[in-house]
Design a protein around this motif. Structure first.
Motif, PDB file in Angstrom:
ATOM      1  N   LEU A   1     -27.780  13.434 -53.045  1.00  0.00           N
ATOM      2  CA  LEU A   1     -28.309  12.252 -52.373  1.00  0.00           C
ATOM      3  C   LEU A   1     -27.421  11.135 -52.582  1.00  0.00           C
ATOM      4  O   LEU A   1     -27.713  10.011 -51.805  1.00  0.00           O
ATOM      5  CB  LEU A   1     -29.424  12.003 -53.224  1.00  0.00           C
ATOM      6  CG  LEU A   1     -30.734  12.966 -53.119  1.00  0.00           C
ATOM      7  CD1 LEU A   1     -31.792  12.529 -53.991  1.00  0.00           C
ATOM      8  CD2 LEU A   1     -31.245  13.055 -51.648  1.00  0.00           C
ATOM      9  N   GLY A   2     -26.402  11.101 -53.325  1.00  0.00           N
ATOM     10  CA  GLY A   2     -25.295   9.837 -53.526  1.00  0.00           C
ATOM     11  C   GLY A   2     -25.976   8.734 -54.156  1.00  0.00           C
ATOM     12  O   GLY A   2     -25.821   7.637 -53.813  1.00  0.00           O
ATOM     13  N   LEU A   3     -26.724   9.169 -55.210  1.00  0.00           N
ATOM     14  CA  LEU A   3     -27.475   7.966 -56.051  1.00  0.00           C
ATOM     15  C   LEU A   3     -26.458   7.561 -57.150  1.00  0.00           C
ATOM     16  O   LEU A   3     -26.646   8.091 -58.296  1.00  0.00           O
ATOM     17  CB  LEU A   3     -28.634   8.589 -56.544  1.00  0.00           C
ATOM     18  CG  LEU A   3     -29.620   9.102 -55.530  1.00  0.00           C
ATOM     19  CD1 LEU A   3     -30.850   9.746 -56.203  1.00  0.00           C
ATOM     20  CD2 LEU A   3     -30.090   7.790 -54.587  1.00  0.00           C
ATOM     21  N   ASP A   4     -26.026   6.564 -56.976  1.00  0.00           N
ATOM     22  CA  ASP A   4     -24.806   6.220 -57.886  1.00  0.00           C
ATOM     23  C   ASP A   4     -25.094   4.734 -58.447  1.00  0.00           C
ATOM     24  O   ASP A   4     -26.062   3.961 -57.908  1.00  0.00           O
ATOM     25  CB  ASP A   4     -23.376   6.093 -57.394  1.00  0.00           C
ATOM     26  CG  ASP A   4     -22.369   6.450 -58.606  1.00  0.00           C
ATOM     27  OD1 ASP A   4     -22.607   6.235 -59.828  1.00  0.00           O
ATOM     28  OD2 ASP A   4     -21.208   6.819 -58.177  1.00  0.00           O
ATOM     29  N   TYR A   5     -24.354   4.154 -59.494  1.00  0.00           N
ATOM     30  CA  TYR A   5     -24.813   2.786 -60.203  1.00  0.00           C
ATOM     31  C   TYR A   5     -24.173   1.971 -59.042  1.00  0.00           C
ATOM     32  O   TYR A   5     -23.096   2.168 -58.404  1.00  0.00           O
ATOM     33  CB  TYR A   5     -24.161   2.686 -61.255  1.00  0.00           C
ATOM     34  CG  TYR A   5     -24.512   3.584 -62.674  1.00  0.00           C
ATOM     35  CD1 TYR A   5     -25.686   3.253 -63.031  1.00  0.00           C
ATOM     36  CD2 TYR A   5     -23.821   4.487 -62.725  1.00  0.00           C
ATOM     37  CE1 TYR A   5     -26.293   3.973 -64.073  1.00  0.00           C
ATOM     38  CE2 TYR A   5     -24.314   5.652 -63.758  1.00  0.00           C
ATOM     39  CZ  TYR A   5     -25.436   5.245 -64.409  1.00  0.00           C
ATOM     40  OH  TYR A   5     -25.978   5.937 -65.454  1.00  0.00           O
ATOM     41  N   THR A   6     -25.091   0.961 -58.841  1.00  0.00           N
ATOM     42  CA  THR A   6     -24.641  -0.099 -57.706  1.00  0.00           C
ATOM     43  C   THR A   6     -25.412  -1.499 -57.997  1.00  0.00           C
ATOM     44  O   THR A   6     -26.656  -1.232 -58.660  1.00  0.00           O
ATOM     45  CB  THR A   6     -25.130   0.476 -56.303  1.00  0.00           C
ATOM     46  OG1 THR A   6     -24.493  -0.353 -55.254  1.00  0.00           O
ATOM     47  CG2 THR A   6     -26.491   0.756 -56.027  1.00  0.00           C
ATOM     48  N   PRO A   7     -24.867  -2.447 -57.583  1.00  0.00           N
ATOM     49  CA  PRO A   7     -25.600  -3.913 -57.952  1.00  0.00           C
ATOM     50  C   PRO A   7     -26.930  -3.726 -57.251  1.00  0.00           C
ATOM     51  O   PRO A   7     -27.107  -3.301 -56.130  1.00  0.00           O
ATOM     52  CB  PRO A   7     -24.719  -4.912 -57.209  1.00  0.00           C
ATOM     53  CG  PRO A   7     -23.204  -4.150 -56.971  1.00  0.00           C
ATOM     54  CD  PRO A   7     -23.489  -2.875 -56.919  1.00  0.00           C
ATOM     55  N   ALA A   8     -27.932  -4.426 -57.802  1.00  0.00           N
ATOM     56  CA  ALA A   8     -29.291  -4.708 -57.318  1.00  0.00           C
ATOM     57  C   ALA A   8     -30.182  -5.642 -57.862  1.00  0.00           C
ATOM     58  O   ALA A   8     -29.456  -6.224 -58.964  1.00  0.00           O
ATOM     59  CB  ALA A   8     -30.068  -3.274 -57.694  1.00  0.00           C
ATOM     60  N   VAL A   9     -31.016  -6.152 -57.158  1.00  0.00           N
ATOM     61  CA  VAL A   9     -32.230  -7.147 -57.849  1.00  0.00           C
ATOM     62  C   VAL A   9     -33.527  -6.170 -58.027  1.00  0.00           C
ATOM     63  O   VAL A   9     -33.722  -5.543 -57.086  1.00  0.00           O
ATOM     64  CB  VAL A   9     -32.029  -8.161 -56.941  1.00  0.00           C
ATOM     65  CG1 VAL A   9     -33.371  -9.077 -57.472  1.00  0.00           C
ATOM     66  CG2 VAL A   9     -31.013  -9.016 -56.609  1.00  0.00           C
ATOM     67  N   THR A  10     -33.935  -6.169 -59.263  1.00  0.00           N
ATOM     68  CA  THR A  10     -35.095  -5.207 -59.284  1.00  0.00           C
ATOM     69  C   THR A  10     -36.283  -6.012 -60.066  1.00  0.00           C
ATOM     70  O   THR A  10     -35.999  -6.909 -60.578  1.00  0.00           O
ATOM     71  CB  THR A  10     -34.630  -4.157 -60.220  1.00  0.00           C
ATOM     72  OG1 THR A  10     -34.173  -4.617 -61.566  1.00  0.00           O
ATOM     73  CG2 THR A  10     -33.579  -3.313 -59.630  1.00  0.00           C
TER      74      THR A  10
ATOM     75  N   VAL B   1     -34.068  -3.871 -54.697  1.00  0.00           N
ATOM     76  CA  VAL B   1     -32.998  -3.835 -53.272  1.00  0.00           C
ATOM     77  C   VAL B   1     -31.741  -3.778 -53.941  1.00  0.00           C
ATOM     78  O   VAL B   1     -31.275  -4.286 -54.754  1.00  0.00           O
ATOM     79  CB  VAL B   1     -33.090  -5.194 -52.645  1.00  0.00           C
ATOM     80  CG1 VAL B   1     -32.225  -5.374 -51.523  1.00  0.00           C
ATOM     81  CG2 VAL B   1     -34.518  -5.617 -52.047  1.00  0.00           C
ATOM     82  N   PHE B   2     -30.977  -2.711 -53.418  1.00  0.00           N
ATOM     83  CA  PHE B   2     -29.593  -2.155 -53.871  1.00  0.00           C
ATOM     84  C   PHE B   2     -28.509  -2.327 -52.525  1.00  0.00           C
ATOM     85  O   PHE B   2     -28.817  -2.132 -51.498  1.00  0.00           O
ATOM     86  CB  PHE B   2     -29.914  -0.776 -54.218  1.00  0.00           C
ATOM     87  CG  PHE B   2     -30.803  -0.407 -55.325  1.00  0.00           C
ATOM     88  CD1 PHE B   2     -30.186  -0.445 -56.622  1.00  0.00           C
ATOM     89  CD2 PHE B   2     -32.185  -0.451 -55.234  1.00  0.00           C
ATOM     90  CE1 PHE B   2     -31.222  -0.117 -57.588  1.00  0.00           C
ATOM     91  CE2 PHE B   2     -33.212  -0.350 -56.363  1.00  0.00           C
ATOM     92  CZ  PHE B   2     -32.589  -0.082 -57.703  1.00  0.00           C
ATOM     93  N   SER B   3     -27.500  -2.695 -53.296  1.00  0.00           N
ATOM     94  CA  SER B   3     -26.127  -2.472 -52.307  1.00  0.00           C
ATOM     95  C   SER B   3     -25.946  -1.065 -52.013  1.00  0.00           C
ATOM     96  O   SER B   3     -26.072  -0.271 -52.887  1.00  0.00           O
ATOM     97  CB  SER B   3     -25.258  -3.283 -52.852  1.00  0.00           C
ATOM     98  OG  SER B   3     -23.865  -3.118 -52.112  1.00  0.00           O
ATOM     99  N   ASN B   4     -25.427  -0.938 -50.929  1.00  0.00           N
ATOM    100  CA  ASN B   4     -24.968   0.486 -50.581  1.00  0.00           C
ATOM    101  C   ASN B   4     -23.604   0.769 -51.067  1.00  0.00           C
ATOM    102  O   ASN B   4     -22.940   1.655 -50.627  1.00  0.00           O
ATOM    103  CB  ASN B   4     -25.095   0.874 -49.271  1.00  0.00           C
ATOM    104  CG  ASN B   4     -26.654   1.260 -48.664  1.00  0.00           C
ATOM    105  OD1 ASN B   4     -27.413   0.418 -48.722  1.00  0.00           O
ATOM    106  ND2 ASN B   4     -27.030   2.445 -48.762  1.00  0.00           N
TER     107      ASN B   4
ATOM    108  N   PRO C   1     -16.923  -6.088 -56.880  1.00  0.00           N
ATOM    109  CA  PRO C   1     -16.354  -6.715 -57.991  1.00  0.00           C
ATOM    110  C   PRO C   1     -17.434  -7.792 -58.510  1.00  0.00           C
ATOM    111  O   PRO C   1     -17.426  -7.923 -59.728  1.00  0.00           O
ATOM    112  CB  PRO C   1     -15.216  -7.508 -57.567  1.00  0.00           C
ATOM    113  CG  PRO C   1     -15.380  -7.541 -56.034  1.00  0.00           C
ATOM    114  CD  PRO C   1     -16.004  -6.294 -55.386  1.00  0.00           C
ATOM    115  N   ASP C   2     -18.660  -7.905 -57.648  1.00  0.00           N
ATOM    116  CA  ASP C   2     -19.392  -8.801 -58.145  1.00  0.00           C
ATOM    117  C   ASP C   2     -20.758  -8.721 -57.374  1.00  0.00           C
ATOM    118  O   ASP C   2     -20.591  -8.171 -56.013  1.00  0.00           O
ATOM    119  CB  ASP C   2     -19.218 -10.421 -58.212  1.00  0.00           C
ATOM    120  CG  ASP C   2     -18.790 -11.086 -56.983  1.00  0.00           C
ATOM    121  OD1 ASP C   2     -19.636 -10.797 -55.980  1.00  0.00           O
ATOM    122  OD2 ASP C   2     -17.745 -11.358 -56.756  1.00  0.00           O
TER     123      ASP C   2
END
Length: 232
Positions: A22-31, A45-48, A52-53
């Motif tokens: 599925l490609g579910l990796d750690y990524t920046p998000a607002v939860t 909502v998660f970035s794909n 760096p920030d």
């Protein structure tokens, strides 16, 4: 559940094949998460892509974004178990060609039942993904386990995955592909192993044997590993 649970608690060397696909990796998000009586929720909502920030991950990488939402209910009183959780989840991905995460399927749905009573546990998870250039797919992942003693644990797992594309599924990158397995439309695997918890989930020894088959090819893999967790 197979992805969100920390690797320190895994009973196996690898997560399930379909989860890794599925490609579910750690990524920046607002939860946002919380509890309402026996109900719980988690959404965000998660970035794909990982940048760096966080602002750059959403605005400068042009990788798209994903929405994830889950709802769960505590059923232990109804089922008279030590723990019983039913969770339903949905993921919608608006990934672009620049995406590195959450970019396999446009929509993913999951249902998970987690049961524990005494030294035994059972995790059953069904997952389905839709809207991929390599076809739609779905999987069933069943994970029973039993503490024979306070430190010695028997861990088992059965995986079944299907796709409507003859090359829609891929064997595990580690270590099934090096054993000769490739792509196909039907994947099955069965695992059995023993884990020894030296210091609970901070230091444990993992060992197991797994049989997997895809596209008429099959392979046996064996693994022995030490898992160490240094965090708080």
């Amino acid at each position: 559940h197979d992805r969100t649970v920390s690797s320190r608690y895994l009973n196996y060397l690898e997560r399930s094949m379909f989860t890794n696909l599925l490609g579910l990796d750690y990524t920046p998000a607002v939860t946002l998460s919380g509890n309402l009586g026996v109900w719980s929720y988690y959404t965000g909502v998660f970035s794909n892509a990982t940048g760096p920030d966080m602002e750059a991950a959403f605005t400068e990488l042009n990788a798209g974004w994903s929405f994830l939402g889950t709802a769960g209910v505590d059923l232990k009183r109804a089922l008279r178990t030590d723990e019983a959780h039913l969770r339903l989840g949905v993921l919608h991905s608006d990934a672009t060609k620049n995406a590195t995460n959450l970019n396999r399927y446009d929509d993913v749905f999951s249902a998970t039942l987690i049961l524990t009573k005494g030294p035994t546990s059972l995790v059953t998870e069904a997952t389905a993904g839709f809207g991929s250039s390599r076809g739609n797919g779905g999987a069933l992942n069943v994970q029973p386990a039993w503490y024979i003693t306070d430190k010695l644990q028997l861990a088992m797992r059965y995986q079944l995955a299907v796709s409507d594309n003859e090359k829609g599924l891929s064997a595990q990158r580690r270590y099934e592909r090096s054993a000769g397995l490739g792509t196909g439309a039907l994947y099955r695997a069965a695992y059995a192993g023993l884990n020894y918890h030296v210091a609970a989930h901070r230091i444990k020894l993992l060992s197991g044997v797994e049989y997997a088959t895809i596209a008429g090819e099959d392979a046996w893999t064996a693994s022995v590993a030490v898992r160490v967790f240094w965090g708080p």
